[in-house]
Each structure stands twice: as C-alpha cells, then as structure tokens.
Scaffold this motif. Sequence first.
Motif, short mmCIF file in Angstrom:
data_model
loop_
_atom_site.label_atom_id
_atom_site.label_comp_id
_atom_site.label_asym_id
_atom_site.label_seq_id
_atom_site.Cartn_x
_atom_site.Cartn_y
_atom_site.Cartn_z
N UNK A 1 15.15 38.56 36.63
CA UNK A 1 15.01 40.11 35.27
C UNK A 1 15.28 41.58 36.23
N UNK A 2 15.86 40.93 37.76
CA UNK A 2 15.86 42.29 38.80
C UNK A 2 17.05 42.40 38.63
N UNK A 3 17.60 43.67 38.79
CA UNK A 3 19.24 43.46 39.01
C UNK A 3 19.47 43.47 40.74
N UNK A 4 19.25 43.08 41.13
CA UNK A 4 20.31 43.29 42.59
C UNK A 4 21.52 43.47 43.63
N UNK A 5 22.88 43.47 41.34
CA UNK A 5 24.15 43.02 42.25
C UNK A 5 24.63 44.72 42.19
N UNK A 6 25.60 44.31 43.79
CA UNK A 6 25.77 45.74 44.10
C UNK A 6 26.64 46.67 43.06
N UNK A 7 26.94 45.79 41.87
CA UNK A 7 27.37 46.44 41.08
C UNK A 7 27.24 46.81 39.53
N UNK A 8 26.86 45.58 38.87
CA UNK A 8 26.15 45.49 37.95
C UNK A 8 25.24 44.23 37.56
N UNK A 9 24.85 44.47 37.03
CA UNK A 9 23.56 43.17 36.46
C UNK A 9 24.00 42.67 35.40
N UNK A 10 25.40 42.46 34.76
CA UNK A 10 26.20 41.44 34.43
C UNK A 10 27.77 40.28 35.34
N UNK A 11 26.77 41.33 36.37
CA UNK A 11 27.78 40.30 37.41
C UNK A 11 26.42 39.81 37.86
N UNK A 12 25.31 40.35 38.05
CA UNK A 12 23.90 39.22 38.75
C UNK A 12 24.17 38.60 37.60
N UNK A 13 24.17 38.39 36.60
CA UNK A 13 23.76 37.26 35.74
C UNK A 13 24.74 35.90 35.92
N UNK A 14 26.20 36.58 36.01
CA UNK A 14 27.38 35.82 36.20
C UNK A 14 27.03 34.45 37.79
N UNK A 15 26.33 35.68 39.00
CA UNK A 15 26.53 34.59 39.79
C UNK A 15 24.38 33.98 39.48
N UNK A 16 23.66 34.38 38.67
CA UNK A 16 22.81 33.30 38.18
C UNK A 16 23.45 32.06 37.52
N UNK A 17 24.69 31.90 36.46
CA UNK A 17 24.96 30.99 36.06
C UNK A 17 25.43 30.34 37.15
N UNK A 18 26.28 30.53 37.83
CA UNK A 18 27.14 29.95 39.34
C UNK A 18 26.45 29.29 38.99
N UNK A 19 25.16 29.93 39.72
CA UNK A 19 24.11 29.58 41.10
C UNK A 19 23.18 28.27 40.43
N UNK A 20 23.36 28.26 38.76
CA UNK A 20 22.89 26.86 37.92
C UNK A 20 23.72 25.71 38.07
N UNK A 21 25.61 25.60 38.01
CA UNK A 21 25.73 25.48 38.27
C UNK A 21 26.09 24.84 40.13
N UNK A 22 25.58 25.80 41.19
CA UNK A 22 25.14 24.77 42.36
C UNK A 22 24.21 24.40 42.50
N UNK A 23 23.27 24.63 42.12
CA UNK A 23 21.91 23.93 42.57
C UNK A 23 21.71 22.46 41.24
N UNK A 24 22.08 22.41 40.04
CA UNK A 24 21.92 20.93 38.42
C UNK A 24 23.28 20.26 38.75
N UNK A 25 24.10 21.25 39.41
CA UNK A 25 25.60 20.16 38.74
C UNK A 25 26.62 19.86 40.09
N UNK A 26 26.91 20.63 40.51
CA UNK A 26 26.67 20.70 42.34
C UNK A 26 26.69 19.94 43.33
N UNK A 27 24.76 20.23 42.91
CA UNK A 27 23.54 20.22 43.60
C UNK A 27 24.34 20.51 45.36
N UNK A 28 24.30 21.20 45.95
CA UNK A 28 24.82 21.58 46.93
C UNK A 28 23.40 21.68 48.22
N UNK A 29 22.92 21.54 47.38
CA UNK A 29 21.67 21.76 48.77
C UNK A 29 21.16 20.31 49.28
N UNK A 30 21.10 19.34 47.87
CA UNK A 30 20.69 18.16 48.11
C UNK A 30 21.96 17.34 48.76
#
Length: 433
Positions: A159-188
């Motif tokens: 719920x926080x807009x922490x991005x340097x440019x815009x909240x939509x870009x933050x949401x895009x990065x959130x979607x990417x992080x879902x893929x990172x965590x739950x599809x690619x499973x990079x941390x594991x």
Amino acid sequence: MHVVLVLDHAHINGGQAKVALDSALGLSARGHAVTVFAAVGPVDPRLEAAGIRVVCLGQDDIESTKNKLAFAVQAIWNRKASEALADELRRYDPADTLVHVHAFAKSLSPSIGRPIQASGLPCLYTMHEFFLVCPNGGFYDYPAKAICHRTPMSLSCLGTNCDARSYPRKLLRVVRHVGLDHVARLPALFRHVITISELQERVIAPLLPEATVFHRVDNPISVAKAPARSGPPGDFLFVGRISTEKGAPIFAEAARRAGVRPVFVGDGPSAAELKARYPESVMLGWKNAEQVKALMREARALVFPSIWYEGQPLTVYEALAVGCPVIVSDACAGREAVEDGENGFWFRSGDPAALAAHLSRLTDDALADRLSRQAHERYWADPLSVDAHLDRLEEIYERVVREAVGSRRSLAGEQLRRSLPSLHPETPPRALR
C-alpha cells in the motif's frame, strides 16, 4: 572450472557490471573457462580479446527502451532470456561448472531462475543491491526520503508508494516480485549468497530461507598504490549521483553552515536545484576515473552523506586508497570502512548540523593531514585488490561445486538403495547364496 556469469549488461555501466566483468577477466587470466551471459549490449571489447565466450541478447533496459509497454512485460518475465539461458546451460557439465548471477533486475528479469534450476548446475548470487528480497531494490522510500523498514510484500509494503517515479511502476515491480518469489523461486534457488557488507547481510538475513549460506566478498578497488597527498588539503568533495537519497542536499546545507565550499563531481536530478539554492557550490559534472582519483588525492575529505543503506560504496574505498579521509553517514555501509576519528568521521544520517560540525573540525590542516596519512596507511595494510577478490571467489566456487557434487552422489546413493530389493537378514537373495 567453467564459470557462467549472468548479468544485465555486457559492458560497464556502473558498479555491478564493473565487478562482474573485472572478475570475468581475472578468472579467465587464472585459467578458468568463463562465459558471460547478458541481455544488454554493447559488449566490452576486453572480453573477446581475453577469449571469453559472450552471449549477449541485444535487448533493452529501462533507459534504452523505446517501447515502455513491451519493456514492462520483459521486466516482469523475460521469456527470450529464459530460453536463451536454457540453451546455453545445456552445454555444460554440472561436475565442473558453476553459474554466478550478478544482476537480473534491469533487463533479464527473474525468468533466469527456471533454466538455472532445470540445468542442475550449482549456482550462487551476489547481492549488489536488494532486489532478491525488496521489490524496489533498495529498502528506500523515495517520496518520504527515508529508509524503508516495512516487511517486503506485506500489506504495508503493497500500500506504500515507495518508487522513485510512480506508484504504477511500484505495482509493476510487485508483480515481478511475485514471479521472483513464487514462480522462479529465486530465494530458495540461491542457497549460496555473496554479500558485500555486514550491514547488507544483517538487513537481508531475516528475509531469506534459514538454509541460506552467506559469504562475504569485498568488491575489488582499482587504485594503484601511490604516495598520499603531500601538499595542503583542498576542498570538501562529493562524488556520485547528485540526488536526495545520496544525501547531496545535506552536504550543500552543511557546507553553508560550516562556511566551506562544497565541490560536486557528478550529476543527477538534484544538481540544478542545488546550484540555484547554493550558488557557492562548484559543479564539475562527471569526470573519468583517473580525474576523480586526482581530485580525491587533493581533497580535504570525501563527504559521503548517503541516507539509504548502499551496499559497499566503492567511492569510499577509492578515497581512502589515495589518502583522502571520508566523512560518512552512519546509515550506510560505507561506515564499515571508516574508523571514526582515525581515517574520517561518522555523522548522524540526514542531519546537516552534525555533518557541518565535522566539516568545521576538518578545516584544521593538521587534523586533515593526520587523517589523510591514516586513511592511506590503513587501506594499504589490507587493500581490496583484484587478486584478493579472485582468491575469495575461487574459495567459494570450490565449496559450492563440492557441495553440489556431494549432494548428487548422496541422492544417487539413496535412489540406488531404494531400487534394490529389501533383504531379510535370514533369507539372502538367491544371487548371494
């Protein structure tokens, strides 16, 4: 050993790529076979000259793309990179090959995780920034101009807009992080993680699996040893991106309070505003590496007022190597190189008055000279050389490959054991009678 280095750019466009490509050249010179897999060109000509195999996809990053929508899709899941990496990794033997990922967030995307996992090759990741655990990569709230202490991907984070440019870009990065965590499973996937500072490991350790193994590897510093400054100390110097998160406005305000002239080397979004508000500031723009070192060698001190964590700011170490004391914010990892009062000073992050007090102290030439000598002597007592960096990398690579080979043997033994018929102690199989 064959080392496959994976990163966004095949040329030096910043600290990440410099460390990765310099290590590629160093490892090749030590007799290792090296492959560089990257998304964005052009290719550093030194790689081909060294006989290093380069696979460059010729793709865009956020700065070069002309189609923002297409790049948004690529940033979330770069299918071309995933397929090309899968084809590349099929060429190599898991017994003597290792995949070392340096960067993926600017072009390759988390999609690289799938082919690395499918290849069965041992792998590790260098945490140059925080994209493996933080959607915006920096634990920094740009609109609030403050370090972010929220748990990544929590409701508060989303719920926080922490991005340097815009909240939509933050949401895009959130979607990417879902893929990172739950599809690619990079941390594991990356059981072995290289960190470049104590602060960095402390921040990320609670956010990665308990089984994660951390390795500390300092980035190499390309500075030739030379005598420290012999003449009178010069100005206070800032080197880098002139922006809020780098603390440039804090330096300008502190310099005014201390009655000293601030000199800025670099450029960035805050440069014009700072020049207008602080006309006494000297703006030199970007300089090449040798020019920067020459300016540091003559400076009274480097001021490094960054208000976010940083990783391992190379500018701090480069300054110390040429005998330039450093005044550093206590919030960033640069403080780990500075012994307060010996080769520089710490100051309270974000506080121009605290910084101004140290600037005033260092107008004393005798104190500036003492700190300069200490900075030079302490750095060269244990320099962050390329050889030291490569020695440490080889040690870690051998451990990661040895562990992977051992795990495969254990798995093969377990599978063999399960495939054999169960043996009753009193009724041996016919073949054994």
